[in-house]
Design an enzyme around this catalytic site. Structure first.
Site, PDB file in Angstrom:
ATOM      1  N   ARG A 264       0.853  -1.188   0.000  1.00 30.63           N
ATOM      2  CA  ARG A 264       0.000   0.000   0.000  1.00 30.63           C
ATOM      3  C   ARG A 264       0.888   1.236   0.000  1.00 30.63           C
ATOM      4  O   ARG A 264       2.108   1.136   0.117  1.00 30.63           O
ATOM      5  CB  ARG A 264      -1.015   0.023   1.152  1.00 30.63           C
ATOM      6  CG  ARG A 264      -0.683  -0.701   2.416  1.00 30.63           C
ATOM      7  CD  ARG A 264       0.467  -0.156   3.171  1.00 30.63           C
ATOM      8  NE  ARG A 264       0.305   1.262   3.443  1.00 30.63           N
ATOM      9  CZ  ARG A 264       1.275   2.077   3.787  1.00 30.63           C
ATOM     10  NH1 ARG A 264       2.530   1.641   3.905  1.00 30.63           N
ATOM     11  NH2 ARG A 264       1.068   3.355   4.018  1.00 30.63           N
ATOM     12  N   GLY A 265       0.245   2.405  -0.131  1.00 28.26           N
ATOM     13  CA  GLY A 265       0.994   3.657  -0.253  1.00 28.26           C
ATOM     14  C   GLY A 265       1.058   4.014  -1.727  1.00 28.26           C
ATOM     15  O   GLY A 265       1.419   3.189  -2.561  1.00 28.26           O
ATOM     16  N   ALA A 266       0.718   5.266  -2.043  1.00 29.67           N
ATOM     17  CA  ALA A 266       0.553   5.650  -3.447  1.00 29.67           C
ATOM     18  C   ALA A 266       1.786   5.350  -4.304  1.00 29.67           C
ATOM     19  O   ALA A 266       1.663   4.688  -5.346  1.00 29.67           O
ATOM     20  CB  ALA A 266       0.147   7.122  -3.527  1.00 29.67           C
TER      21      ALA A 266
ATOM     22  N   ARG B 181      -7.507  -0.884  -6.604  1.00 24.15           N
ATOM     23  CA  ARG B 181      -7.886   0.135  -5.615  1.00 24.15           C
ATOM     24  C   ARG B 181      -8.106   1.427  -6.403  1.00 24.15           C
ATOM     25  O   ARG B 181      -7.268   1.818  -7.202  1.00 24.15           O
ATOM     26  CB  ARG B 181      -6.816   0.309  -4.542  1.00 24.15           C
ATOM     27  CG  ARG B 181      -6.633  -0.997  -3.730  1.00 24.15           C
ATOM     28  CD  ARG B 181      -5.851  -0.763  -2.462  1.00 24.15           C
ATOM     29  NE  ARG B 181      -6.592   0.078  -1.529  1.00 24.15           N
ATOM     30  CZ  ARG B 181      -6.010   0.805  -0.563  1.00 24.15           C
ATOM     31  NH1 ARG B 181      -4.683   0.808  -0.460  1.00 24.15           N
ATOM     32  NH2 ARG B 181      -6.730   1.527   0.255  1.00 24.15           N
TER      33      ARG B 181
ATOM     34  N   GLN C  41      -1.776   1.688  10.270  1.00 21.55           N
ATOM     35  CA  GLN C  41      -0.496   1.894   9.579  1.00 21.55           C
ATOM     36  C   GLN C  41       0.442   2.769  10.401  1.00 21.55           C
ATOM     37  O   GLN C  41       1.656   2.657  10.283  1.00 21.55           O
ATOM     38  CB  GLN C  41      -0.737   2.545   8.203  1.00 21.55           C
ATOM     39  CG  GLN C  41      -1.411   1.658   7.177  1.00 21.55           C
ATOM     40  CD  GLN C  41      -2.915   1.821   7.174  1.00 21.55           C
ATOM     41  OE1 GLN C  41      -3.504   2.288   8.161  1.00 21.55           O
ATOM     42  NE2 GLN C  41      -3.573   1.435   6.104  1.00 21.55           N
TER      43      GLN C  41
ATOM     44  N   ASP D 184      -2.868  10.500  -1.937  1.00 21.68           N
ATOM     45  CA  ASP D 184      -3.138   9.435  -2.910  1.00 21.68           C
ATOM     46  C   ASP D 184      -3.583   9.977  -4.258  1.00 21.68           C
ATOM     47  O   ASP D 184      -3.438   9.318  -5.277  1.00 21.68           O
ATOM     48  CB  ASP D 184      -4.177   8.466  -2.352  1.00 21.68           C
ATOM     49  CG  ASP D 184      -3.589   7.650  -1.216  1.00 21.68           C
ATOM     50  OD1 ASP D 184      -3.552   8.165  -0.078  1.00 21.68           O
ATOM     51  OD2 ASP D 184      -3.116   6.534  -1.467  1.00 21.68           O
TER      52      ASP D 184
ATOM     53  N   ASN E 216      -6.386  11.557   0.786  1.00 21.56           N
ATOM     54  CA  ASN E 216      -5.367  10.823   1.544  1.00 21.56           C
ATOM     55  C   ASN E 216      -6.109   9.941   2.545  1.00 21.56           C
ATOM     56  O   ASN E 216      -7.338  10.016   2.667  1.00 21.56           O
ATOM     57  CB  ASN E 216      -4.406  11.806   2.242  1.00 21.56           C
ATOM     58  CG  ASN E 216      -3.189  11.108   2.827  1.00 21.56           C
ATOM     59  OD1 ASN E 216      -2.592  10.245   2.171  1.00 21.56           O
ATOM     60  ND2 ASN E 216      -2.830  11.432   4.052  1.00 21.56           N
ATOM     61  N   LYS E 217      -5.366   9.117   3.259  1.00 24.63           N
ATOM     62  CA  LYS E 217      -5.937   8.200   4.257  1.00 24.63           C
ATOM     63  C   LYS E 217      -7.006   8.883   5.091  1.00 24.63           C
ATOM     64  O   LYS E 217      -6.839  10.021   5.519  1.00 24.63           O
ATOM     65  CB  LYS E 217      -4.798   7.693   5.148  1.00 24.63           C
ATOM     66  CG  LYS E 217      -5.207   6.784   6.289  1.00 24.63           C
ATOM     67  CD  LYS E 217      -5.992   5.569   5.837  1.00 24.63           C
ATOM     68  CE  LYS E 217      -5.264   4.736   4.811  1.00 24.63           C
ATOM     69  NZ  LYS E 217      -6.177   3.815   4.072  1.00 24.63           N
TER      70      LYS E 217
END
Lengths: 337, 337
Positions: free
Chosen positions: A44-46, A87, A191, A232, A242-243
């Site tokens: 995960r993570g852009a 995603r 996270q 993101d 973002n998250k």
């Protein structure tokens, strides 16, 4: 610890769901396993998703190599669609797929595959160069003796190794700046506690874990100098997905007059979108909130709302830091290039 | 389910740490067991702590009954000090102790003990009368078709049975109003998911569980009509200590122009305090954030900041609702009596 690495005949992913308790690697041999790993947030993570998308094209093409030519195209069209949409919010994933897919030639052969691998590796190399510039710009904003706050994970694990917002802290530490970082645990998947705390402790950066709801109390009591987060997808007007929790943090930072910085590579910008209203927000399973490692936290029949991201208006962001500069309202991204 | 009940020879507490998975009662025979139960949050919620403090005086006096008269006084002085200070933030706990302790007579005998029991029961009865009035006032603020949001647990479990903020929802439902409630899970101890969701589902009120960080996204996307929370101590200027996360929620509500209501009995007011700065905030164990039911969520060596409460300025509160009225800035509590 690198989140992903392209091996001779497969893709190796660090399974981030098991950190920090267990360091386990997934060996990914086909695109379906990759889609599953992306959906389940093993990776995960852009920026890391950008690399996963890029290498996914190579992976799917390897699978298609033994098919007749006419079936190769159909197979890949479907496989790439699945990878790109595994995603929906982070733009980097589909961009990574598109970039490498542009190098596809039929019929597939080992030379074409080698070209795909090289294109994926070029994306990673460029991403790392961009990260270095972005981090260097961001580090100027860290003051000696400062107190900072971050949300989710934007370190080496979320990227191709150098980090975005967390990369700024790593570099400031290398420059011998003294500072302290409060870390939102980042529910539901933690996270912050699982990954960010692990990465900050590994770099010997003083870090303090809090629940997401404590950021206001920290800003009120501890004198926070800045919030640093990743993104993101960023629209032309600076609205940043973002998250989930980032919006609340930005609102809170504004109230307490704390500067709020978004650190993200150019590849996260989506200037085709006029505003954040057009960003699709992924909703995830109720289980993520109702259970933790099999332990039930809420009544079985409880209804849940679980958006993975939220959109922070550009007007609440003090600056967006990319490899091309420090952008403030009005966000003319790219105007100075 | 009542959080506490005074039996013939002991105090029965519902162990709220195990809900909703397990309904287990603790049988408390001495003040040390009560202090332990209060510290570990087997019983929690400001009004319920008031009753626990009141009955604690009876419990400790029962223990002291067999001691010589001169030792009775010392024993009780120490026991009551321990009970009253088991948790520092909610004023109701020490108030409950003080109120019943005023009925102590030496040497202790069965008649004195009966007087203590009656005083504790009177506190509970008054608390319930106050709750009915407070809830009735609060219910007028609930509109048919509305969407509301709450934090932590302020229902029957937190009180002597009727609830404060959650009591407003229960009563509105009884009046056949249609509305929906978003519930913050309330990390670290998850009183929202464990307790509030259980109580709302039991009353058939449409409830949606979210993580604490999602409140801003909910306000932005779902059109919230009001936030209802309780309080643990309210200063003369309206500053209110409540479960950590309340401040962040109030800041967020202000940004999205959502009314923010605090529902609390008069017994939670502490007019001796000019402002919230004087409220002592309890800090709790790092384990509450780093572990969940024995599962490790963060690196073992991670430093943690874990305040149990935060203080919301009166200026961010739309109104404080007590049994005596709906108070707005400037909070002249009691001025109209």
């Amino acid at each position: 610890m690198l989140p992903l690495e392209l091996m001779e005949d497969h893709l190796q992913l660090l399974d981030q769901r098991r950190l920090p308790a267990e360091v386990k690697y997934l060996q990914i041999f086909d695109h379906k396993a990759l889609v599953e790993a992306v959906r389940e947030l093993a990776v995960r993570g852009a920026p890391a998703l950008g690399a996963a998308g890029a290498f996914g094209v190579w992976l799917a093409s390897r699978e298609a190599l033994s098919l007749p030519e006419d079936r190769q195209r159909d197979f890949l069209a479907e496989a790439l669609r699945r990878i790109a949409s595994a995603r929906p919010t982070a733009v980097n994933l589909s961009r990574g797929v598109e970039r490498v897919a542009a190098r596809l030639r039929y019929p597939l052969n080992n030379e074409v595959l080698e070209g795909l691998r090289q294109e994926g590796e070029a994306l990673v190399a460029e991403d790392q160069r961009a990260a270095r510039r972005m981090i260097s710009l961001g580090t100027e904003l860290i003051r000696d003796g400062g107190v900072y706050l971050t949300h989710c994970n934007t370190g080496g694990l979320a990227t191709t190794g150098l980090g975005t917002a967390l990369g700024v802290f790593f570099e400031a530490k290398r420059q011998n700046k003294k500072f302290r970082v409060f870390v939102d645990e980042t529910r539901p998947l933690l996270q912050g506690s699982r990954l960010t705390m692990t990465e900050l402790l590994a770099e010997d950066i003083p870090a303090v874990l809090i629940t997401d709801s404590m950021a206001a109390a920290v800003m009120k009591e501890k004198g926070v100098d800045g919030v640093f987060v990743g993104a993101d997808r960023i629209a032309a007007n600076g609205d940043a997905a973002n998250k989930v929790g980032t919006l609340q943090l930005a609102v809170t930072a504004r109230f307490f007059r704390v500067p709020f910085y978004v650190v993200a590579p150019e590849s996260t910008l989506d200037p085709a979108l006029a505003s954040g209203k057009e960003i699709k927000i992924e909703e995830r399973s109720a289980r993520e909130i109702k259970y933790l490692d099999g332990i039930q936290l809420a009544p079985e029949t409880a209804e849940v709302f679980n958006p993975a991201f939220d959109v922070t208006p550009g007007s609440l962001i003090t600056a967006v830091i990319t490899e091309h500069g420090i952008f403030r309202e009005p966000y003319n991204f790219g105007a100075d290039r």
